[in-house]
Design an enzyme around this catalytic site. Structure first.
Site, short mmCIF file in Angstrom:
data_model
loop_
_atom_site.label_atom_id
_atom_site.label_comp_id
_atom_site.label_asym_id
_atom_site.label_seq_id
_atom_site.Cartn_x
_atom_site.Cartn_y
_atom_site.Cartn_z
N SER A 142 42.09 37.66 34.83
CA SER A 142 41.80 37.26 36.20
C SER A 142 40.29 37.29 36.39
O SER A 142 39.52 36.92 35.50
CB SER A 142 42.52 38.18 37.19
OG SER A 142 42.23 37.82 38.53
N SER A 143 39.83 37.76 37.54
CA SER A 143 38.40 37.80 37.84
C SER A 143 38.17 38.77 38.99
O SER A 143 39.03 38.94 39.87
CB SER A 143 37.90 36.41 38.24
OG SER A 143 36.59 36.48 38.76
N LYS A 160 43.20 32.74 40.28
CA LYS A 160 43.25 34.07 39.69
C LYS A 160 44.12 35.01 40.53
O LYS A 160 44.79 35.90 40.00
CB LYS A 160 41.84 34.63 39.55
CG LYS A 160 41.00 33.88 38.52
CD LYS A 160 41.70 33.81 37.17
CE LYS A 160 40.80 33.26 36.08
NZ LYS A 160 41.49 33.19 34.76
#
Length: 251
Positions: A142-143, A160
């Site tokens: 993800s981020s 994300k």
């Protein structure tokens, strides 16, 4: 027998650092690349210098119609290069970034992000389930942008966010097979991602460092180590979780 991981987007950036970190811990890998075969071959050679084995396969994660071909090619590779072993780990890492204000984001840009970061991850993981060992591990990348908000990343961060929800559902649905599924969310990292801005723009790099508890932007090696940690037996009781590896960015 060593572990075997499939790393999408393994020819560069975080995928490359993950393949090398895992090799140092005794894990072989199959890495995918989109178009740069030369960079992928360099990673294969680096893994070999660490005493492990890697094979590179071409894959466009946005092309779901090509997944059946890829899975067939992967099965042949497992049979021919890894004695018919199945995968112990899957790292869904491949991706690209788009930095565009919400008001200027086009439908084509949005669809591209969906195909690469959401639809592709969903259906590739689905396609690979028969090749993953019971008791295996999946990491979805993800981020930090799914937690904090920076202008220009709305569409990217939305994808994300979806991946983080998917992780929790997979952890529940695959728990019967003892497959652990977790999210790894990097912060700002010095790679060529997004045109290499974090790495090459000194002003941006300094700003990130000033907003990070550990006082610097992240390095690819930081993420490789985090991947290796999450895939290790020491994390055997961790599933359905989101781990942010950002050095404490925007706390």
């Amino acid at each position: 027998m060593s572990n075997l991981a499939l790393i999408t987007g393994g020819s560069r950036g975080l995928g490359r650092s993950s393949a090398l970190a895992l090799a140092e811990r005794g894990t072989d890998s199959v890495i995918t690349y989109h178009s740069n075969r030369g960079a992928a071959d360099e990673v294969v050679a680096e893994v070999a210098r660490r005493g492990r084995k890697a094979v590179a396969l071409q894959l466009d994660v946005a092309d779901t119609a090509g997944f059946a071909r890829f899975v067939s090619e992967l099965q042949q590779t497992l049979n021919n290069e890894f004695d018919g072993r199945r995968l112990d780990a899957l790292l869904n890492n491949a991706g690209m970034g788009i930095h565009t204000p919400f008001a200027e984001t086009t439908e084509a840009q949005f669809d591209s992000l969906v195909n690469v970061h959401l639809k592709g991850v969903f259906f590739l993981t689905q396609s690979l389930l028969p090749l993953i060992e019971d008791g295996g591990r999946i990491i979805n990348v993800s981020s930090g942008l799914a937690r904090f908000s920076l202008p220009g990343y709305c569409a990217y961060a939305m994808m994300k966010g979806g991946i983080e929800v998917m992780t929790r559902y997979l952890a529940k649905e695959l728990g019967g097979r003892q497959i652990r599924v977790n999210t790894l969310a990097p912060g700002a990292i010095e790679t060529d991602f997004g045109g290499g801005a974090v790495r090459d723009n000194a002003e941006l790099n300094q700003f990130i460092a000033s907003q990070t508890a550990l006082g610097r932007a992240g390095l690819p090696e930081d993420i490789g180590k985090a991947v290796a940690m999450l895939l290790s037996d020491e994390a055997s009781w961790v599933t359905g979780q989101r781990l942010e590896a950002s050095g404490g960015m925007f706390l």
